[in-house]
Design a protein around this motif. Structure first.
Motif, PDB file in Angstrom:
ATOM      1  N   ARG A 139     -25.007 -37.528 -24.567  1.00  0.00           N
ATOM      2  CA  ARG A 139     -24.488 -36.186 -24.855  1.00  0.00           C
ATOM      3  C   ARG A 139     -24.540 -35.249 -23.648  1.00  0.00           C
ATOM      4  NH1 ARG A 139     -22.089 -38.022 -29.350  1.00  0.00           N
ATOM      5  NH2 ARG A 139     -23.562 -38.661 -30.944  1.00  0.00           N
ATOM      6  N   TRP A 140     -25.599 -35.355 -22.827  1.00  0.00           N
ATOM      7  CA  TRP A 140     -25.830 -34.429 -21.720  1.00  0.00           C
ATOM      8  C   TRP A 140     -25.726 -32.986 -22.215  1.00  0.00           C
ATOM      9  CZ3 TRP A 140     -28.138 -37.314 -18.510  1.00  0.00           C
ATOM     10  CH2 TRP A 140     -27.706 -38.613 -18.226  1.00  0.00           C
ATOM     11  N   ASN A 141     -26.512 -32.677 -23.221  1.00  0.00           N
ATOM     12  CA  ASN A 141     -26.419 -31.373 -23.878  1.00  0.00           C
ATOM     13  C   ASN A 141     -27.821 -30.824 -24.143  1.00  0.00           C
ATOM     14  OD1 ASN A 141     -25.857 -29.124 -25.376  1.00  0.00           O
ATOM     15  ND2 ASN A 141     -24.676 -30.186 -26.954  1.00  0.00           N
ATOM     16  N   PRO A 142     -28.332 -29.946 -23.265  1.00  0.00           N
ATOM     17  CA  PRO A 142     -29.672 -29.401 -23.482  1.00  0.00           C
ATOM     18  C   PRO A 142     -29.759 -28.489 -24.699  1.00  0.00           C
ATOM     19  CG  PRO A 142     -28.599 -28.278 -21.658  1.00  0.00           C
ATOM     20  CD  PRO A 142     -27.723 -29.429 -22.028  1.00  0.00           C
ATOM     21  N   GLU A 143     -28.620 -28.049 -25.225  1.00  0.00           N
ATOM     22  CA  GLU A 143     -28.625 -27.151 -26.375  1.00  0.00           C
ATOM     23  C   GLU A 143     -28.504 -27.888 -27.705  1.00  0.00           C
ATOM     24  OE1 GLU A 143     -25.416 -24.574 -25.152  1.00  0.00           O
ATOM     25  OE2 GLU A 143     -26.875 -23.030 -24.577  1.00  0.00           O
ATOM     26  N   ALA A 144     -28.339 -29.213 -27.683  1.00  0.00           N
ATOM     27  CA  ALA A 144     -28.250 -29.971 -28.930  1.00  0.00           C
ATOM     28  C   ALA A 144     -29.541 -29.809 -29.727  1.00  0.00           C
ATOM     29  CB  ALA A 144     -27.981 -31.441 -28.637  1.00  0.00           C
ATOM     30  N   ARG A 145     -29.433 -29.811 -31.031  1.00  0.00           N
ATOM     31  CA  ARG A 145     -30.584 -29.653 -31.918  1.00  0.00           C
ATOM     32  C   ARG A 145     -30.602 -30.751 -32.976  1.00  0.00           C
ATOM     33  NH1 ARG A 145     -31.811 -27.208 -28.242  1.00  0.00           N
ATOM     34  NH2 ARG A 145     -32.506 -25.035 -28.045  1.00  0.00           N
ATOM     35  N   GLY A 146     -31.798 -31.027 -33.461  1.00  0.00           N
ATOM     36  CA  GLY A 146     -31.952 -32.058 -34.481  1.00  0.00           C
ATOM     37  C   GLY A 146     -31.705 -31.513 -35.876  1.00  0.00           C
ATOM     38  N   GLY A 147     -31.628 -32.431 -36.827  1.00  0.00           N
ATOM     39  CA  GLY A 147     -31.441 -31.987 -38.210  1.00  0.00           C
ATOM     40  C   GLY A 147     -31.336 -33.139 -39.172  1.00  0.00           C
ATOM     41  N   PHE A 148     -31.643 -32.873 -40.426  1.00  0.00           N
ATOM     42  CA  PHE A 148     -31.383 -33.793 -41.525  1.00  0.00           C
ATOM     43  C   PHE A 148     -30.154 -33.267 -42.248  1.00  0.00           C
ATOM     44  CE2 PHE A 148     -35.940 -34.329 -40.793  1.00  0.00           C
ATOM     45  CZ  PHE A 148     -36.068 -35.707 -40.789  1.00  0.00           C
ATOM     46  N   GLU A 156     -21.402 -39.463 -35.754  1.00  0.00           N
ATOM     47  CA  GLU A 156     -20.626 -38.929 -34.635  1.00  0.00           C
ATOM     48  C   GLU A 156     -19.861 -37.676 -35.051  1.00  0.00           C
ATOM     49  OE1 GLU A 156     -19.411 -38.471 -30.818  1.00  0.00           O
ATOM     50  OE2 GLU A 156     -20.889 -39.904 -31.588  1.00  0.00           O
ATOM     51  N   ARG A 157     -19.275 -37.700 -36.230  1.00  0.00           N
ATOM     52  CA  ARG A 157     -18.527 -36.539 -36.702  1.00  0.00           C
ATOM     53  C   ARG A 157     -19.438 -35.333 -36.886  1.00  0.00           C
ATOM     54  NH1 ARG A 157     -15.205 -38.661 -41.780  1.00  0.00           N
ATOM     55  NH2 ARG A 157     -14.563 -36.462 -41.838  1.00  0.00           N
ATOM     56  N   LEU A 158     -20.660 -35.565 -37.342  1.00  0.00           N
ATOM     57  CA  LEU A 158     -21.614 -34.462 -37.526  1.00  0.00           C
ATOM     58  C   LEU A 158     -21.995 -33.842 -36.188  1.00  0.00           C
ATOM     59  CD1 LEU A 158     -23.907 -35.929 -40.316  1.00  0.00           C
ATOM     60  CD2 LEU A 158     -22.452 -33.909 -40.501  1.00  0.00           C
ATOM     61  N   TYR A 159     -22.261 -34.710 -35.191  1.00  0.00           N
ATOM     62  CA  TYR A 159     -22.595 -34.151 -33.873  1.00  0.00           C
ATOM     63  C   TYR A 159     -21.437 -33.306 -33.346  1.00  0.00           C
ATOM     64  CZ  TYR A 159     -23.403 -33.474 -28.979  1.00  0.00           C
ATOM     65  OH  TYR A 159     -23.537 -32.864 -27.762  1.00  0.00           O
ATOM     66  N   GLN A 160     -20.239 -33.843 -33.407  1.00  0.00           N
ATOM     67  CA  GLN A 160     -19.081 -33.121 -32.874  1.00  0.00           C
ATOM     68  C   GLN A 160     -18.846 -31.816 -33.639  1.00  0.00           C
ATOM     69  OE1 GLN A 160     -17.765 -33.919 -30.103  1.00  0.00           O
ATOM     70  NE2 GLN A 160     -18.686 -35.955 -29.894  1.00  0.00           N
ATOM     71  N   ALA A 161     -19.067 -31.812 -34.952  1.00  0.00           N
ATOM     72  CA  ALA A 161     -18.859 -30.611 -35.758  1.00  0.00           C
ATOM     73  C   ALA A 161     -19.888 -29.533 -35.444  1.00  0.00           C
ATOM     74  CB  ALA A 161     -18.897 -30.963 -37.244  1.00  0.00           C
ATOM     75  N   LEU A 162     -21.125 -29.950 -35.166  1.00  0.00           N
ATOM     76  CA  LEU A 162     -22.203 -28.996 -34.920  1.00  0.00           C
ATOM     77  C   LEU A 162     -22.301 -28.555 -33.468  1.00  0.00           C
ATOM     78  CD1 LEU A 162     -24.965 -30.589 -37.171  1.00  0.00           C
ATOM     79  CD2 LEU A 162     -23.806 -28.404 -37.558  1.00  0.00           C
ATOM     80  N   ASP A 163     -21.684 -29.300 -32.574  1.00  0.00           N
ATOM     81  CA  ASP A 163     -21.780 -28.988 -31.153  1.00  0.00           C
ATOM     82  C   ASP A 163     -21.417 -27.524 -30.845  1.00  0.00           C
ATOM     83  OD1 ASP A 163     -22.177 -29.434 -28.425  1.00  0.00           O
ATOM     84  OD2 ASP A 163     -20.107 -30.061 -28.118  1.00  0.00           O
ATOM     85  N   PRO A 164     -20.383 -26.962 -31.449  1.00  0.00           N
ATOM     86  CA  PRO A 164     -20.045 -25.569 -31.126  1.00  0.00           C
ATOM     87  C   PRO A 164     -21.099 -24.549 -31.560  1.00  0.00           C
ATOM     88  CG  PRO A 164     -18.158 -26.700 -32.101  1.00  0.00           C
ATOM     89  CD  PRO A 164     -19.348 -27.583 -32.304  1.00  0.00           C
ATOM     90  N   VAL A 165     -21.937 -24.894 -32.549  1.00  0.00           N
ATOM     91  CA  VAL A 165     -22.915 -23.912 -33.042  1.00  0.00           C
ATOM     92  C   VAL A 165     -24.299 -24.119 -32.434  1.00  0.00           C
ATOM     93  CG1 VAL A 165     -21.656 -23.638 -35.193  1.00  0.00           C
ATOM     94  CG2 VAL A 165     -23.580 -25.226 -35.100  1.00  0.00           C
ATOM     95  N   PHE A 166     -24.531 -25.244 -31.744  1.00  0.00           N
ATOM     96  CA  PHE A 166     -25.842 -25.474 -31.141  1.00  0.00           C
ATOM     97  C   PHE A 166     -26.286 -24.333 -30.223  1.00  0.00           C
ATOM     98  CE2 PHE A 166     -25.305 -30.328 -31.650  1.00  0.00           C
ATOM     99  CZ  PHE A 166     -26.064 -30.330 -32.805  1.00  0.00           C
ATOM    100  N   PRO A 167     -25.377 -23.753 -29.420  1.00  0.00           N
ATOM    101  CA  PRO A 167     -25.838 -22.681 -28.505  1.00  0.00           C
ATOM    102  C   PRO A 167     -26.464 -21.493 -29.201  1.00  0.00           C
ATOM    103  CG  PRO A 167     -23.684 -23.509 -27.813  1.00  0.00           C
ATOM    104  CD  PRO A 167     -23.973 -24.118 -29.149  1.00  0.00           C
ATOM    105  N   TYR A 168     -26.112 -21.262 -30.484  1.00  0.00           N
ATOM    106  CA  TYR A 168     -26.685 -20.114 -31.199  1.00  0.00           C
ATOM    107  C   TYR A 168     -28.190 -20.250 -31.382  1.00  0.00           C
ATOM    108  CZ  TYR A 168     -21.979 -18.489 -32.322  1.00  0.00           C
ATOM    109  OH  TYR A 168     -20.692 -18.015 -32.221  1.00  0.00           O
ATOM    110  N   PHE A 169     -28.690 -21.483 -31.414  1.00  0.00           N
ATOM    111  CA  PHE A 169     -30.127 -21.693 -31.593  1.00  0.00           C
ATOM    112  C   PHE A 169     -30.911 -21.440 -30.318  1.00  0.00           C
ATOM    113  CE2 PHE A 169     -28.051 -24.262 -34.869  1.00  0.00           C
ATOM    114  CZ  PHE A 169     -28.728 -23.826 -36.011  1.00  0.00           C
ATOM    115  N   SER A 170     -30.219 -21.308 -29.206  1.00  0.00           N
ATOM    116  CA  SER A 170     -30.875 -21.057 -27.932  1.00  0.00           C
ATOM    117  C   SER A 170     -30.914 -19.575 -27.570  1.00  0.00           C
ATOM    118  CB  SER A 170     -30.142 -21.827 -26.811  1.00  0.00           C
ATOM    119  OG  SER A 170     -30.127 -23.208 -27.074  1.00  0.00           O
ATOM    120  N   ARG A 171     -30.328 -18.755 -28.429  1.00  0.00           N
ATOM    121  CA  ARG A 171     -30.223 -17.337 -28.114  1.00  0.00           C
ATOM    122  C   ARG A 171     -31.442 -16.583 -28.644  1.00  0.00           C
ATOM    123  NH1 ARG A 171     -23.789 -16.409 -29.613  1.00  0.00           N
ATOM    124  NH2 ARG A 171     -22.978 -17.720 -27.931  1.00  0.00           N
TER     125      ARG A 171
END
Length: 303
Positions: free
Chosen positions: A155-164, A288-303
Protein backbone atom coordinates in the motif's frame (compact mmCIF):
# COMPACT_ATOMS: atom_id res chain seq x y z
CA UNK A 1 30.69 9.30 0.63
CA UNK A 2 29.51 5.72 0.15
CA UNK A 3 31.73 2.63 0.19
CA UNK A 4 32.53 0.62 -2.91
CA UNK A 5 29.68 -1.67 -3.93
CA UNK A 6 30.73 -5.32 -3.69
CA UNK A 7 28.94 -8.68 -3.74
CA UNK A 8 27.70 -10.07 -0.43
CA UNK A 9 30.34 -12.79 -0.68
CA UNK A 10 33.28 -10.40 -1.13
CA UNK A 11 36.07 -10.55 1.46
CA UNK A 12 36.46 -6.91 2.50
CA UNK A 13 39.13 -7.25 5.17
CA UNK A 14 40.20 -9.34 8.12
CA UNK A 15 39.64 -9.32 11.85
CA UNK A 16 41.95 -6.89 13.58
CA UNK A 17 43.99 -7.84 16.61
CA UNK A 18 41.98 -5.46 18.82
CA UNK A 19 38.64 -6.92 17.69
CA UNK A 20 39.95 -10.46 17.99
CA UNK A 21 41.02 -9.89 21.59
CA UNK A 22 37.64 -8.37 22.46
CA UNK A 23 35.78 -11.30 20.87
CA UNK A 24 38.08 -14.11 21.94
CA UNK A 25 38.86 -14.97 18.32
CA UNK A 26 41.97 -15.28 16.18
CA UNK A 27 43.30 -12.22 14.31
CA UNK A 28 43.21 -12.40 10.52
CA UNK A 29 39.86 -14.19 10.15
CA UNK A 30 38.35 -13.06 6.80
CA UNK A 31 35.57 -10.49 7.08
CA UNK A 32 32.89 -10.93 4.40
CA UNK A 33 30.58 -8.11 3.27
CA UNK A 34 27.38 -10.01 4.10
CA UNK A 35 23.82 -8.76 3.61
CA UNK A 36 20.93 -7.01 5.28
CA UNK A 37 18.60 -8.95 7.53
CA UNK A 38 15.97 -9.72 4.89
CA UNK A 39 18.41 -11.04 2.32
CA UNK A 40 20.31 -13.05 4.94
CA UNK A 41 17.00 -14.56 6.09
CA UNK A 42 16.25 -15.51 2.49
CA UNK A 43 19.48 -17.50 2.34
CA UNK A 44 18.74 -19.17 5.66
CA UNK A 45 15.22 -20.02 4.49
CA UNK A 46 16.61 -21.77 1.42
CA UNK A 47 15.58 -19.13 -1.14
CA UNK A 48 18.85 -19.39 -3.06
CA UNK A 49 17.57 -20.43 -6.50
CA UNK A 50 14.83 -19.12 -8.80
CA UNK A 51 11.22 -19.73 -7.72
CA UNK A 52 12.17 -20.60 -4.13
CA UNK A 53 9.86 -18.35 -2.14
CA UNK A 54 9.57 -17.74 1.58
CA UNK A 55 7.34 -15.80 3.97
CA UNK A 56 8.71 -14.41 7.23
CA UNK A 57 5.87 -14.09 9.73
CA UNK A 58 6.93 -12.07 12.76
CA UNK A 59 5.66 -8.81 14.26
CA UNK A 60 6.08 -7.46 10.74
CA UNK A 61 6.09 -9.78 7.76
CA UNK A 62 7.44 -10.08 4.27
CA UNK A 63 7.31 -12.36 1.26
CA UNK A 64 10.39 -12.70 -0.93
CA UNK A 65 11.37 -14.89 -3.82
CA UNK A 66 14.47 -15.44 -5.95
CA UNK A 67 14.68 -14.56 -9.63
CA UNK A 68 17.18 -14.12 -12.43
CA UNK A 69 15.77 -10.67 -13.24
CA UNK A 70 14.39 -7.83 -11.11
CA UNK A 71 10.62 -7.72 -10.71
CA UNK A 72 9.44 -4.28 -11.82
CA UNK A 73 5.87 -3.78 -10.62
CA UNK A 74 4.36 -0.88 -12.58
CA UNK A 75 2.30 0.15 -9.54
CA UNK A 76 5.46 0.11 -7.37
CA UNK A 77 3.84 -2.13 -4.77
CA UNK A 78 6.97 -4.25 -4.31
CA UNK A 79 10.72 -3.74 -4.56
CA UNK A 80 13.76 -5.82 -5.49
CA UNK A 81 16.98 -6.38 -3.57
CA UNK A 82 20.23 -7.62 -5.01
CA UNK A 83 20.53 -11.22 -3.81
CA UNK A 84 23.34 -12.51 -1.66
CA UNK A 85 23.84 -15.12 -4.39
CA UNK A 86 25.84 -13.26 -7.07
CA UNK A 87 23.84 -12.67 -10.25
CA UNK A 88 20.42 -13.26 -8.71
CA UNK A 89 17.72 -10.90 -7.39
CA UNK A 90 15.41 -10.95 -4.38
CA UNK A 91 11.97 -9.39 -5.09
CA UNK A 92 10.17 -8.57 -1.84
CA UNK A 93 7.08 -7.04 -0.33
CA UNK A 94 6.78 -6.30 3.39
CA UNK A 95 3.86 -5.34 5.67
CA UNK A 96 3.86 -3.60 9.06
CA UNK A 97 1.60 -5.45 11.52
CA UNK A 98 1.35 -9.18 10.89
CA UNK A 99 1.89 -11.14 14.12
CA UNK A 100 1.78 -7.71 15.77
CA UNK A 101 -1.93 -7.69 14.94
CA UNK A 102 -2.30 -11.00 16.75
CA UNK A 103 -0.34 -9.64 19.72
CA UNK A 104 -2.61 -6.56 19.82
CA UNK A 105 -5.64 -8.87 19.85
CA UNK A 106 -4.13 -10.90 22.69
CA UNK A 107 -3.51 -7.81 24.80
CA UNK A 108 -6.79 -6.01 24.13
CA UNK A 109 -9.42 -8.68 23.45
CA UNK A 110 -8.31 -12.21 24.32
CA UNK A 111 -8.04 -11.83 28.11
CA UNK A 112 -9.75 -15.17 28.71
CA UNK A 113 -7.18 -17.02 26.60
CA UNK A 114 -4.31 -15.11 28.22
CA UNK A 115 -5.55 -15.95 31.73
CA UNK A 116 -5.95 -19.64 30.88
CA UNK A 117 -2.46 -19.71 29.40
CA UNK A 118 -0.92 -18.08 32.45
CA UNK A 119 -2.61 -20.57 34.77
CA UNK A 120 -1.48 -23.54 32.66
CA UNK A 121 2.00 -22.23 31.85
CA UNK A 122 1.32 -22.30 28.12
CA UNK A 123 1.43 -19.74 25.31
CA UNK A 124 -1.73 -17.61 25.04
CA UNK A 125 -1.48 -18.01 21.26
CA UNK A 126 -2.19 -21.74 21.61
CA UNK A 127 -5.53 -20.92 23.23
CA UNK A 128 -6.23 -18.15 20.73
CA UNK A 129 -5.67 -20.64 17.92
CA UNK A 130 -8.16 -22.99 19.57
CA UNK A 131 -10.66 -20.13 19.73
CA UNK A 132 -10.08 -19.20 16.07
CA UNK A 133 -10.59 -22.82 15.01
CA UNK A 134 -14.20 -22.61 16.22
CA UNK A 135 -14.92 -20.10 13.44
CA UNK A 136 -15.26 -21.45 9.88
CA UNK A 137 -13.14 -20.45 6.90
CA UNK A 138 -14.06 -16.87 6.07
CA UNK A 139 -14.82 -15.97 9.73
CA UNK A 140 -18.55 -15.82 8.96
CA UNK A 141 -17.97 -12.92 6.59
CA UNK A 142 -15.93 -10.74 8.97
CA UNK A 143 -13.02 -8.89 7.32
CA UNK A 144 -10.02 -7.53 9.22
CA UNK A 145 -7.86 -4.78 7.72
CA UNK A 146 -4.38 -5.17 9.29
CA UNK A 147 -3.21 -1.57 9.11
CA UNK A 148 -2.53 -0.75 12.77
CA UNK A 149 0.67 1.17 11.91
CA UNK A 150 -0.19 2.34 8.44
CA UNK A 151 1.24 0.11 5.73
CA UNK A 152 4.32 -0.49 3.67
CA UNK A 153 4.06 -2.87 0.71
CA UNK A 154 1.74 -3.24 -1.10
CA UNK A 155 0.00 0.00 0.00
CA UNK A 156 2.80 2.46 0.91
CA UNK A 157 0.24 4.38 2.93
CA UNK A 158 1.20 5.70 6.39
CA UNK A 159 -2.38 6.93 6.88
CA UNK A 160 -4.02 3.52 6.39
CA UNK A 161 -5.96 2.30 9.43
CA UNK A 162 -7.12 -1.07 10.66
CA UNK A 163 -10.65 -2.24 11.22
CA UNK A 164 -13.15 -5.06 11.52
CA UNK A 165 -15.66 -4.70 8.69
CA UNK A 166 -18.99 -6.50 8.56
CA UNK A 167 -19.32 -6.92 12.33
CA UNK A 168 -22.79 -7.98 13.50
CA UNK A 169 -24.45 -9.23 16.68
CA UNK A 170 -24.00 -12.77 15.40
CA UNK A 171 -20.19 -12.58 15.45
CA UNK A 172 -18.26 -13.88 18.42
CA UNK A 173 -14.69 -13.74 19.66
CA UNK A 174 -13.79 -16.78 17.55
CA UNK A 175 -14.72 -14.84 14.41
CA UNK A 176 -12.65 -11.85 15.54
CA UNK A 177 -9.59 -14.00 16.19
CA UNK A 178 -9.84 -15.91 12.93
CA UNK A 179 -10.46 -12.76 10.90
CA UNK A 180 -7.15 -11.32 12.13
CA UNK A 181 -5.26 -14.37 10.86
CA UNK A 182 -7.13 -14.20 7.57
CA UNK A 183 -6.77 -10.43 7.13
CA UNK A 184 -2.99 -10.55 7.55
CA UNK A 185 -2.82 -13.47 5.13
CA UNK A 186 -4.96 -11.71 2.53
CA UNK A 187 -2.71 -8.66 2.67
CA UNK A 188 0.37 -10.85 2.11
CA UNK A 189 -1.42 -12.65 -0.71
CA UNK A 190 -1.54 -9.36 -2.62
CA UNK A 191 2.28 -9.41 -2.66
CA UNK A 192 2.38 -13.03 -3.77
CA UNK A 193 0.01 -12.32 -6.65
CA UNK A 194 2.21 -9.43 -7.81
CA UNK A 195 5.09 -11.87 -8.19
CA UNK A 196 2.79 -14.27 -10.02
CA UNK A 197 1.84 -11.49 -12.44
CA UNK A 198 5.48 -11.36 -13.49
CA UNK A 199 5.34 -15.02 -14.55
CA UNK A 200 7.10 -16.12 -11.38
CA UNK A 201 5.27 -19.37 -10.67
CA UNK A 202 4.80 -19.76 -6.92
CA UNK A 203 3.50 -23.17 -5.91
CA UNK A 204 5.40 -23.69 -2.64
CA UNK A 205 6.13 -21.14 0.09
CA UNK A 206 8.41 -21.78 3.06
CA UNK A 207 7.19 -20.01 6.22
CA UNK A 208 9.50 -18.91 9.02
CA UNK A 209 9.17 -16.68 12.10
CA UNK A 210 7.18 -17.05 15.28
CA UNK A 211 3.82 -16.79 13.54
CA UNK A 212 4.61 -19.91 11.52
CA UNK A 213 4.40 -22.06 14.67
CA UNK A 214 0.59 -22.14 14.53
CA UNK A 215 -0.84 -25.02 12.51
CA UNK A 216 -4.12 -23.14 11.99
CA UNK A 217 -2.37 -20.09 10.55
CA UNK A 218 -0.37 -22.31 8.19
CA UNK A 219 -3.66 -23.88 7.04
CA UNK A 220 -5.17 -20.43 6.44
CA UNK A 221 -2.09 -19.31 4.51
CA UNK A 222 -2.18 -22.39 2.29
CA UNK A 223 -5.82 -21.76 1.42
CA UNK A 224 -5.56 -18.00 0.90
CA UNK A 225 -2.21 -18.09 -0.93
CA UNK A 226 -3.36 -21.12 -2.96
CA UNK A 227 0.09 -22.57 -2.39
CA UNK A 228 1.65 -25.43 -0.49
CA UNK A 229 3.03 -24.17 2.83
CA UNK A 230 6.32 -25.68 3.95
CA UNK A 231 7.43 -25.52 7.60
CA UNK A 232 11.20 -25.98 8.02
CA UNK A 233 13.03 -27.54 10.95
CA UNK A 234 13.83 -24.10 12.36
CA UNK A 235 11.67 -20.98 12.33
CA UNK A 236 13.57 -18.18 14.05
CA UNK A 237 17.23 -18.74 13.14
CA UNK A 238 17.12 -18.16 9.38
CA UNK A 239 18.84 -14.76 9.45
CA UNK A 240 21.84 -15.88 11.50
CA UNK A 241 22.17 -19.13 9.55
CA UNK A 242 21.99 -17.18 6.28
CA UNK A 243 24.70 -14.78 7.45
CA UNK A 244 26.93 -17.72 8.39
CA UNK A 245 26.40 -19.32 4.97
CA UNK A 246 27.24 -16.05 3.17
CA UNK A 247 30.42 -15.79 5.22
CA UNK A 248 31.28 -19.43 4.59
CA UNK A 249 30.87 -19.09 0.83
CA UNK A 250 32.82 -15.85 0.78
CA UNK A 251 35.68 -17.32 2.80
CA UNK A 252 35.81 -20.46 0.65
CA UNK A 253 34.68 -22.81 3.43
CA UNK A 254 31.51 -23.72 1.51
CA UNK A 255 31.61 -24.34 -2.26
CA UNK A 256 28.32 -22.53 -3.01
CA UNK A 257 24.94 -21.64 -1.58
CA UNK A 258 23.48 -25.11 -2.09
CA UNK A 259 25.12 -25.86 1.26
CA UNK A 260 21.93 -24.50 2.85
CA UNK A 261 20.34 -27.89 2.21
CA UNK A 262 22.72 -29.37 4.78
CA UNK A 263 20.97 -27.35 7.49
CA UNK A 264 17.52 -26.95 6.00
CA UNK A 265 14.76 -29.59 5.96
CA UNK A 266 10.97 -29.51 5.72
CA UNK A 267 9.11 -31.05 8.67
CA UNK A 268 5.50 -30.17 7.83
CA UNK A 269 3.53 -29.55 4.62
CA UNK A 270 0.05 -28.05 4.20
CA UNK A 271 -1.67 -28.12 0.81
CA UNK A 272 -4.60 -25.88 -0.21
CA UNK A 273 -8.11 -27.11 0.48
CA UNK A 274 -10.16 -26.69 -2.72
CA UNK A 275 -13.40 -26.45 -0.71
CA UNK A 276 -12.35 -23.12 0.80
CA UNK A 277 -11.35 -21.58 -2.53
CA UNK A 278 -14.75 -19.96 -3.31
CA UNK A 279 -14.93 -18.53 0.23
CA UNK A 280 -11.48 -16.98 0.13
CA UNK A 281 -11.82 -15.78 -3.46
CA UNK A 282 -14.91 -13.84 -2.38
CA UNK A 283 -13.28 -12.50 0.78
CA UNK A 284 -10.08 -11.50 -1.00
CA UNK A 285 -12.07 -9.52 -3.54
CA UNK A 286 -14.02 -7.89 -0.71
CA UNK A 287 -10.79 -7.21 1.22
CA UNK A 288 -9.36 -5.24 -1.71
CA UNK A 289 -12.61 -3.39 -2.37
CA UNK A 290 -12.82 -2.37 1.30
CA UNK A 291 -9.29 -0.98 1.30
CA UNK A 292 -9.92 0.99 -1.88
CA UNK A 293 -13.27 2.31 -0.56
CA UNK A 294 -11.78 3.44 2.75
CA UNK A 295 -8.56 4.87 1.35
CA UNK A 296 -10.08 8.34 0.77
CA UNK A 297 -11.24 8.62 4.41
CA UNK A 298 -8.08 7.31 6.11
CA UNK A 299 -6.49 10.80 6.23
CA UNK A 300 -9.30 12.03 8.49
CA UNK A 301 -8.01 9.78 11.28
CA UNK A 302 -4.65 11.52 11.17
CA UNK A 303 -6.06 14.99 11.73
Amino acid sequence: MLPEVVPSTAVVGELTREAAEALGLVPGIPVVAGAGDGVAAGVGAGSVAPRRTYNYLGSSSWVATTSTEPVYDKARRTFTWAHAVPGLFHPCGTMQTAAASYAWLKNEVCHEEANRAEAAGHSPYDYMNETAARSPAGANGLIYLPYLLGERSPRWNPEARGGFIGLTMSHGRADLVRSVLEGVSMNLAVIIDIFREQENCIDDITVIGGGAKGALWRRIMADIYNATILRPNYLEEATSIGAAIIAGVGAGIFPDFSIVDRFFSIVDTVTPDPETRPIYDRNRDLFERLYQALDPVFPYFSR
